[in-house]
Write a protein that holds these residues in place. Sequence first.
Motif, mmCIF file in Angstrom:
data_model
loop_
_atom_site.group_PDB
_atom_site.id
_atom_site.type_symbol
_atom_site.label_atom_id
_atom_site.label_comp_id
_atom_site.label_asym_id
_atom_site.label_seq_id
_atom_site.Cartn_x
_atom_site.Cartn_y
_atom_site.Cartn_z
ATOM 1 N N VAL A 108 0.849 -1.193 0.000
ATOM 2 C CA VAL A 108 0.000 0.000 0.000
ATOM 3 C C VAL A 108 0.884 1.242 0.000
ATOM 4 O O VAL A 108 1.804 1.354 0.819
ATOM 5 C CB VAL A 108 -0.928 0.033 1.244
ATOM 6 N N THR A 109 0.630 2.162 -0.900
ATOM 7 C CA THR A 109 1.423 3.387 -0.939
ATOM 8 C C THR A 109 0.982 4.356 0.154
ATOM 9 O O THR A 109 -0.129 4.282 0.668
ATOM 10 C CB THR A 109 1.287 4.099 -2.295
ATOM 11 N N THR A 110 1.857 5.270 0.508
ATOM 12 C CA THR A 110 1.487 6.363 1.400
ATOM 13 C C THR A 110 0.514 7.275 0.657
ATOM 14 O O THR A 110 0.805 7.712 -0.456
ATOM 15 C CB THR A 110 2.725 7.176 1.809
ATOM 16 N N PRO A 111 -0.650 7.566 1.227
ATOM 17 C CA PRO A 111 -1.622 8.386 0.507
ATOM 18 C C PRO A 111 -1.143 9.828 0.326
ATOM 19 O O PRO A 111 -0.353 10.331 1.120
ATOM 20 C CB PRO A 111 -2.863 8.333 1.408
ATOM 21 N N GLU A 112 -1.620 10.456 -0.718
ATOM 22 C CA GLU A 112 -1.295 11.847 -1.021
ATOM 23 C C GLU A 112 -2.549 12.710 -0.962
ATOM 24 O O GLU A 112 -3.647 12.267 -1.292
ATOM 25 C CB GLU A 112 -0.681 11.962 -2.417
ATOM 26 N N VAL A 113 -2.370 13.948 -0.550
ATOM 27 C CA VAL A 113 -3.456 14.914 -0.582
ATOM 28 C C VAL A 113 -3.725 15.312 -2.029
ATOM 29 O O VAL A 113 -2.798 15.563 -2.792
ATOM 30 C CB VAL A 113 -3.100 16.169 0.248
ATOM 31 N N GLU A 114 -4.987 15.321 -2.394
ATOM 32 C CA GLU A 114 -5.385 15.711 -3.745
ATOM 33 C C GLU A 114 -6.078 17.071 -3.708
ATOM 34 O O GLU A 114 -6.930 17.314 -2.845
ATOM 35 C CB GLU A 114 -6.328 14.668 -4.362
ATOM 36 N N GLU A 115 -5.746 17.934 -4.632
ATOM 37 C CA GLU A 115 -6.408 19.230 -4.727
ATOM 38 C C GLU A 115 -7.771 19.064 -5.403
ATOM 39 O O GLU A 115 -7.933 18.218 -6.281
ATOM 40 C CB GLU A 115 -5.540 20.204 -5.518
ATOM 41 N N PRO A 116 -8.755 19.876 -5.023
ATOM 42 C CA PRO A 116 -10.075 19.754 -5.642
ATOM 43 C C PRO A 116 -10.038 20.146 -7.115
ATOM 44 O O PRO A 116 -9.266 21.010 -7.519
ATOM 45 C CB PRO A 116 -10.936 20.733 -4.831
ATOM 46 N N ASP A 117 -10.847 19.492 -7.900
ATOM 47 C CA ASP A 117 -10.981 19.801 -9.319
ATOM 48 C C ASP A 117 -12.385 20.351 -9.535
ATOM 49 O O ASP A 117 -13.366 19.642 -9.342
ATOM 50 C CB ASP A 117 -10.754 18.539 -10.154
ATOM 51 N N THR A 151 -1.325 -2.792 -4.222
ATOM 52 C CA THR A 151 -0.832 -3.864 -5.084
ATOM 53 C C THR A 151 -1.136 -5.196 -4.413
ATOM 54 O O THR A 151 -0.704 -5.434 -3.280
ATOM 55 C CB THR A 151 0.683 -3.733 -5.298
ATOM 56 N N PRO A 152 -1.880 -6.079 -5.072
ATOM 57 C CA PRO A 152 -2.227 -7.359 -4.445
ATOM 58 C C PRO A 152 -1.042 -8.313 -4.397
ATOM 59 O O PRO A 152 -0.042 -8.114 -5.097
ATOM 60 C CB PRO A 152 -3.334 -7.893 -5.360
ATOM 61 N N ALA A 155 1.489 -9.465 -7.471
ATOM 62 C CA ALA A 155 1.398 -8.583 -8.637
ATOM 63 C C ALA A 155 2.633 -7.696 -8.724
ATOM 64 O O ALA A 155 3.251 -7.353 -7.713
ATOM 65 C CB ALA A 155 0.148 -7.718 -8.556
ATOM 66 N N ALA A 156 2.986 -7.305 -9.944
ATOM 67 C CA ALA A 156 4.177 -6.493 -10.152
ATOM 68 C C ALA A 156 3.904 -5.015 -9.954
ATOM 69 O O ALA A 156 4.804 -4.250 -9.620
ATOM 70 C CB ALA A 156 4.725 -6.727 -11.559
ATOM 71 N N LYS A 157 2.661 -4.589 -10.159
ATOM 72 C CA LYS A 157 2.354 -3.165 -10.020
ATOM 73 C C LYS A 157 0.929 -2.981 -9.518
ATOM 74 O O LYS A 157 0.141 -3.929 -9.460
ATOM 75 C CB LYS A 157 2.552 -2.438 -11.350
ATOM 76 N N SER A 158 0.622 -1.742 -9.168
ATOM 77 C CA SER A 158 -0.680 -1.428 -8.580
ATOM 78 C C SER A 158 -1.822 -1.843 -9.493
ATOM 79 O O SER A 158 -1.756 -1.666 -10.709
ATOM 80 C CB SER A 158 -0.777 0.072 -8.295
ATOM 81 N N GLN A 159 -2.870 -2.367 -8.883
ATOM 82 C CA GLN A 159 -4.074 -2.723 -9.621
ATOM 83 C C GLN A 159 -5.318 -2.051 -9.073
ATOM 84 O O GLN A 159 -6.350 -2.028 -9.731
ATOM 85 C CB GLN A 159 -4.270 -4.241 -9.617
ATOM 86 N N TYR A 160 -5.200 -1.498 -7.855
ATOM 87 C CA TYR A 160 -6.350 -0.874 -7.216
ATOM 88 C C TYR A 160 -5.923 0.452 -6.583
ATOM 89 O O TYR A 160 -4.731 0.699 -6.360
ATOM 90 C CB TYR A 160 -6.924 -1.786 -6.121
ATOM 91 N N ALA A 161 -6.926 1.279 -6.276
ATOM 92 C CA ALA A 161 -6.658 2.523 -5.564
ATOM 93 C C ALA A 161 -7.846 2.847 -4.678
ATOM 94 O O ALA A 161 -8.980 2.437 -4.956
ATOM 95 C CB ALA A 161 -6.400 3.668 -6.539
ATOM 96 N N PHE A 162 -7.573 3.594 -3.611
ATOM 97 C CA PHE A 162 -8.627 4.136 -2.767
ATOM 98 C C PHE A 162 -8.538 5.655 -2.773
ATOM 99 O O PHE A 162 -7.445 6.233 -2.773
ATOM 100 C CB PHE A 162 -8.497 3.656 -1.316
#
Length: 266
Positions: A108-117, A151-152, A155-162
């Motif tokens: 699991v990656t460290t989450p990042e803050v996203e700016e509003p769109d 990444t499950p 698996a070699a790379k990410s497949q899902y995101a939250f």
Amino acid sequence: MPSARKRLTAAAVAPLLLFAVGCSDDSGNSGNNADGKSGSPTTSATTGSSTSAPGSPQASGSGTPAPSGSGTSRPSDGKGSPAKTLNAAQLGAAFVVAADLPSPGWRVTTPEVEEPDVSTVDKPACQPIMDLMGGGGATHTSVAHISGELTPPGAAKSQYAFSLASYQPGAAEKLLKDAKAALPSCGTFRYGTPSLTYHVTPLPTPNAGDESIAFKVSSDFGLSARMTTTRAGYVIVQGASQNADQELPPGVHKAQTDKVTAAQRG
């Protein structure tokens, strides 16, 4: 991990949609390793190393930890327990780590803050769907919004995101209600500059959290994703699979929803 919004320069679209067309390679860029312990936080390729604390989201592309605070205390969430609107730091603490998931081997990656769109779509009635995918937007404003990738095992790379987006009381409920009402008549709409076409197909409603919806989304820039969206109190939990025919494992989605629910009652 490069910022989700920097992976596609054609348009500034929702981070979960960007995930679906350009996943990270997971070659040591995971914020939490397979045993659930925090590793080195991720940063944009244009910045140096970050000093953000384990489990805390960092400002997208800046390497700066999200602001801390106590959050805003609010009335009951309807289930008899006090709820509160979480700030970015509290959302980060409520983001799953590998140890929270129902089976070993996840990264699991460290989450990042996203700016509003706040961009708009060509059909105003469809705006709630884009606001939902964007973690808040032109007509439904969020208090804080973060995202991270999973990444499950094997698996070699990410497949899902939250994506986790917190709202003032009543706002998350209204957003999900508006998006659910829009789905049947919003099979196709256009968004962004340059304008991109999105195709949305409703899926059976999942049984999760306070209420949920699910749908497939594709676009003319190669996107094909499956979105599972749940309201947990004042937070919208949105899971994305980069394969529209592959569901985010229900146990993983439940783990994230449960952790967000507990954070609002803590």
